[in-house]
Design a protein around this motif. Structure first.
Motif, mmCIF file in Angstrom:
data_model
loop_
_atom_site.group_PDB
_atom_site.id
_atom_site.type_symbol
_atom_site.label_atom_id
_atom_site.label_comp_id
_atom_site.label_asym_id
_atom_site.label_seq_id
_atom_site.Cartn_x
_atom_site.Cartn_y
_atom_site.Cartn_z
ATOM 1 N N GLU A 104 8.367 35.448 49.778
ATOM 2 C CA GLU A 104 7.813 36.799 49.858
ATOM 3 C C GLU A 104 7.049 36.993 51.163
ATOM 4 N N TYR A 105 6.280 35.988 51.553
ATOM 5 C CA TYR A 105 5.598 36.058 52.839
ATOM 6 C C TYR A 105 6.608 36.160 53.979
ATOM 7 N N LEU A 108 7.812 39.718 54.162
ATOM 8 C CA LEU A 108 6.810 40.690 54.591
ATOM 9 C C LEU A 108 6.350 40.479 56.028
ATOM 10 N N THR A 245 1.950 44.524 51.308
ATOM 11 C CA THR A 245 1.788 44.131 52.713
ATOM 12 C C THR A 245 1.372 42.674 52.874
#
Length: 268
Positions: A104-105, A108, A245
């Motif tokens: 996920e990081y 993003l 975010t």
């Protein structure tokens, strides 16, 4: 730097996983930052694995940071990813959930998926063994000003942890993430890239739970604890994070104690 391609069911794709060589070996250690009068903080998240030969220097660096900044608002978390488990040695602390968090990081922040990787406050990412960049980043964020303030307490009651939290300031939209952390462990590695080595791990994330934040910023949560839990060797680290975010607005930690009177208060 060497690269290996690994298929991960968690990611549902072929990804390039990098085991990065040690950087900044000649960097001179700085002293911890003095109090700045601000309420800046640093959440330092390391993605690592017992199966990666370039990860031990990053583990050691985070252990050093943890000791140097133990009285400062620096919160260290080590996630053991599971994609190295297919390379000859299964990491005892690995989890697909931590691989998913790293993925996920990656999405993003627009970064690659590799170990060792460090992410600070959900915004800056770099090689986990890069001491110079880590220390420079700590200077920047700790001397900044947070938009929110978080406080937590934790008590063990009947095989669970009861968590109280209080959150104020500007933090929406966000969720509350609670990491149950084992402070230290020593492991002998019998196979894989680190075969024959004895590794010391610091700030091992043993579980990560996500909860909605109450409308008034105050709440109580209950977390299960593992069988090998020893209260004075673990802690809870909480983060207030925007899931869209990855920005972290606030963080706090609680050492774990057992107090019957306090436990009864939390129950009420």
């Amino acid at each position: 730097m060497k690269s290996v391609k690994i298929f991960s069911a968690t990611l549902l794709a072929v990804v390039s996983t990098f085991c990065v060589a040690v950087m900044g070996a000649n960097y001179v250690t700085k002293q911890p930052l003095p109090a700045s009068g601000q309420n800046g903080f640093a959440v330092v998240e390391l993605f690592t694995s017992e199966g990666c030969s370039s990860c031990p220097p990053a583990d050691e660096l985070l252990g050093k940071i943890q000791q140097e900044y133990k009285d400062k608002p620096v919160y260290v978390l080590a996630y053991h990813v599971d994609y190295w488990d297919r390379m000859g040695w299964k990491d005892a602390y690995s989890s697909a959930a931590y691989t998913q968090r790293q993925s996920e990081y990656s999405h993003l922040l627009g970064s690659q998926l590799y170990t060792p990787q460090v992410i600070v406050n959900g915004e800056a990412e770099f090689v986990g063994s890069d001491e110079r960049t880590l220390r420079e980043t700590l200077v920047h964020v700790i001397n900044g000003k947070a938009s929110a303030n978080l406080a937590i307490t934790a008590r063990q009651i009947n095989g669970s942890l009861l968590i109280n939290y209080t959150l104020t300031g500007n933090y929406k939209p966000a969720v509350l993430r609670l990491a149950l952390v084992q402070k230290k462990a020593v492991r002998q590695i019998k196979r894989g890239e680190n075969q024959g080595r004895t590794l010391t791990h610091w700030q091992i994330v043993r579980s990560l739970n996500t909860s909605t934040i109450s409308a008034n910023g105050k709440g109580k949560l209950q977390l299960p604890i593992p069988k090998d839990f020893i209260e004075n060797e673990w802690e809870v680290i909480a983060m207030v994070q925007d899931p869209a975010t990855a920005k972290i607005y606030a963080a706090a930690k609680a050492t774990l104690v057992v107090n019957a009177k306090d436990a009864e208060q939390i129950k009420k």
